[in-house]
Design an enzyme around this catalytic site. Structure first.
Site, PDB file in Angstrom:
ATOM      1  N   TRP A 103       0.838  -1.211   0.000  1.00 57.94           N
ATOM      2  CA  TRP A 103       0.000   0.000   0.000  1.00 57.94           C
ATOM      3  C   TRP A 103       0.863   1.247   0.000  1.00 57.94           C
ATOM      4  O   TRP A 103       0.535   2.252  -0.631  1.00 57.94           O
ATOM      5  CB  TRP A 103      -0.964  -0.022   1.186  1.00 57.94           C
ATOM      6  CG  TRP A 103      -1.882  -1.202   1.113  1.00 57.94           C
ATOM      7  CD1 TRP A 103      -1.874  -2.297   1.933  1.00 57.94           C
ATOM      8  CD2 TRP A 103      -2.888  -1.453   0.122  1.00 57.94           C
ATOM      9  NE1 TRP A 103      -2.831  -3.193   1.518  1.00 57.94           N
ATOM     10  CE2 TRP A 103      -3.465  -2.706   0.419  1.00 57.94           C
ATOM     11  CE3 TRP A 103      -3.376  -0.739  -0.972  1.00 57.94           C
ATOM     12  CZ2 TRP A 103      -4.492  -3.263  -0.347  1.00 57.94           C
ATOM     13  CZ3 TRP A 103      -4.393  -1.285  -1.739  1.00 57.94           C
ATOM     14  CH2 TRP A 103      -4.935  -2.534  -1.418  1.00 57.94           C
ATOM     15  N   ASP A 172      -1.003   6.741   6.181  1.00 59.61           N
ATOM     16  CA  ASP A 172      -2.141   5.887   5.856  1.00 59.61           C
ATOM     17  C   ASP A 172      -2.317   4.937   7.038  1.00 59.61           C
ATOM     18  O   ASP A 172      -1.493   4.051   7.258  1.00 59.61           O
ATOM     19  CB  ASP A 172      -1.830   5.114   4.564  1.00 59.61           C
ATOM     20  CG  ASP A 172      -2.857   4.022   4.280  1.00 59.61           C
ATOM     21  OD1 ASP A 172      -3.885   3.953   4.984  1.00 59.61           O
ATOM     22  OD2 ASP A 172      -2.628   3.246   3.330  1.00 59.61           O
ATOM     23  N   LYS A 196     -11.713  -1.454   8.158  1.00 62.09           N
ATOM     24  CA  LYS A 196     -10.976  -2.436   8.947  1.00 62.09           C
ATOM     25  C   LYS A 196     -11.211  -2.206  10.436  1.00 62.09           C
ATOM     26  O   LYS A 196     -11.656  -3.095  11.143  1.00 62.09           O
ATOM     27  CB  LYS A 196      -9.485  -2.381   8.625  1.00 62.09           C
ATOM     28  CG  LYS A 196      -9.228  -2.720   7.160  1.00 62.09           C
ATOM     29  CD  LYS A 196      -7.867  -2.307   6.720  1.00 62.09           C
ATOM     30  CE  LYS A 196      -7.757  -2.264   5.207  1.00 62.09           C
ATOM     31  NZ  LYS A 196      -7.993  -3.558   4.578  1.00 62.09           N
TER      32      LYS A 196
HETATM   33  C1  PLP Z   1      -2.948  -0.085   4.673  1.00 60.78           C
HETATM   34  C2  PLP Z   1      -3.919  -0.011   3.552  1.00 60.78           C
HETATM   35  N1  PLP Z   1      -3.957   1.084   2.777  1.00 60.78           N
HETATM   36  C3  PLP Z   1      -4.814   1.198   1.754  1.00 60.78           C
HETATM   37  C4  PLP Z   1      -5.693   0.190   1.434  1.00 60.78           C
HETATM   38  C5  PLP Z   1      -6.628   0.372   0.287  1.00 60.78           C
HETATM   39  O1  PLP Z   1      -7.800   0.843   0.816  1.00 60.78           O
HETATM   40  P1  PLP Z   1      -9.110   1.110  -0.031  1.00 60.78           P
HETATM   41  O2  PLP Z   1      -9.576  -0.209  -0.522  1.00 60.78           O
HETATM   42  O3  PLP Z   1     -10.014   1.732   0.992  1.00 60.78           O
HETATM   43  O4  PLP Z   1      -8.765   2.039  -1.129  1.00 60.78           O
HETATM   44  C6  PLP Z   1      -5.716  -0.963   2.203  1.00 60.78           C
HETATM   45  C7  PLP Z   1      -6.681  -2.033   1.893  1.00 60.78           C
HETATM   46  O5  PLP Z   1      -6.631  -3.139   2.319  1.00 60.78           O
HETATM   47  C8  PLP Z   1      -4.806  -1.064   3.288  1.00 60.78           C
HETATM   48  O6  PLP Z   1      -4.775  -2.159   4.047  1.00 60.78           O
END
Ligand code: PLP
Length: 359
Positions: A103, A172, A196
């Site tokens: 991510w 994030d 989550k």
């Molecule tokens: C740490 C992290 N960042 C970003 C995301 C992506 O998130 P989204 O699906 O809300 O765009 C995830 C999804 O699992 C994640 O675990």
């Protein structure tokens, strides 16, 4: 009573049962309005109260000062990967990133794609992201430093956030949003998809320092403009009303548990139970290095893939779902977010020991 199982999914993930029950109770007639919240105008006084309550709780739980705005946006954390460089890039300065996993690098790649000046400071890719890279220094004149506080796929988490001086730190926090106490004043901005640890899918919580709102240029798509959304109390367009309402209930639930410190203590206890079991075993091999272990997502391998499949299948028979590891690590991943009860972790640990004995 519904037949609830222990859901170890990485997300969307388990929610506190009292929250689901409250949603159920209020579903048909929300606060005496004769309709569901889902059916209600976002311009109504009732919804205005809902969004303000949710925002006040997000503030209250982490002692967020008036220097910050709480926004409820759409587009997921992925939307924020683009929104950050769009809003916060500064001419002549570089957006800096740490690659601690899939991510984190996606966030960096959006800045590259948008042709904003950006730089990767460090990466743990060479060891399949089994740790948080800490050997880097932030440039004094960086536009910001972006990190991913918890790497859902790899099961690693920043133990201490980097000190960035005057450079805004952006995190994030999708998979560890409000799992432990931190000092919000360390951050220029933190954000997370709710699905989550904070609610259902569909809303992204953004907490941003007010002075940074002045960076948002006029010529970016309005849907991504932090300043516009801050001025409109997150209601420039129709917000994800139902998801915001549930986030408010989850925040209320954190308070009912005794607040963030109590929730953190419970999370530490749950994670310790699993890590102790892994450390006492020659059978299981944890993926994350000890100094980078996550409280929220715990990843490990079994001696071979057949045993891993068997582990996940047998766990399912015992009403424990969502344990299959992400393909880039393989093996097993137990996501034990705030709402995972201690009994769920106790059952998992008991099963881990029994499975090891039998195999
Ligand atoms: C740490 C992290 N960042 C970003 C995301 C992506 O998130 P989204 O699906 O809300 O765009 C995830 C999804 O699992 C994640 O675990």
């Amino acid at each position: 009573m519904a037949n609830r199982i222990f859901n170890f999914s990485a997300g969307p993930a388990t929610l506190p049962l009292p929250v689901l029950k409250e949603v159920q109770e209020e579903l048909l007639d929300f606060r005496g309005q004769g309709m569901s919240l889902m059916e209600m105008s976002h311009r109504s006084k009732t919804f205005d109260d809902v969004i303000n309550e949710a925002s006040a709780l997000v503030r209250d739980i982490m002692d967020i000062s008036d220097d910050y705005k709480v926004l409820f946006l759409q587009g997921g954390a992925t939307g924020q990967f683009a929104a950050v460089p769009l809003n916060l890039a500064v001419d002549g300065k570089t957006g800096e990133y740490v690659d601690s996993g899939a991510w984190a690098i996606k966030a960096y790649n959006e800045a590259v794609k948008l042709e904003k000046p950006c730089r990767l400071l460090a990466s743990s890719k060479d060891s399949n992201h089994d740790h948080i890279p800490t050997d880097f220094s932030v440039s004094e004149d960086a536009a910001y430093l972006h990190i991913c506080s918890n790497n859902t796929i790899f099961g690693t988490q920043w133990q201490e956030y980097p000190r960035t001086g005057n450079v805004p730190l952006i995190a994030d926090m999708s998979s560890d949003f409000y799992c432990r106490r931190f000092d919000p004043n360390q951050f220029g901005m933190f954000y997370g998809g709710a699905q989550k640890n904070a609610g259902p899918a569909g809303v992204t919580i953004v907490v941003i320092r007010k002075d940074l709102l002045e960076r948002s240029p006029k010529n970016i798509p309005t849907i991504f403009n932090y300043k516009t959304f801050a001025e409109k109390n997150s209601m420039y367009n129709t917000p994800p009303t139902f998801a915001i309402y549930v986030v408010g209930l989850v925040m209320k639930w954190i308070k009912s548990q005794g607040g963030i410190d109590k929730v953190e203590a419970a999370n530490r206890k749950k994670a310790q139970m699993v890590y102790d079991t892994l450390d006492a075993s020659d059978f299981y091999k944890p993926h994350a290095r000890k100094n980078s272990r996550s409280l929220m997502n715990i990843t490990w391998r079994c001696p071979n893939e057949d045993l891993e499949k068997k582990f996940v299948a047998e766990a399912m028979e015992l009403n424990m779902s969502g344990l299959k590891g992400h393909r880039s690590v393989g093996g097993v991943r137990a996501s034990i977010y705030n709402a995972m009860p201690l009994e769920g972790v106790a059952r998992l640990v008991e099963f881990m020991k029994d499975f090891e004995r039998r195999n």
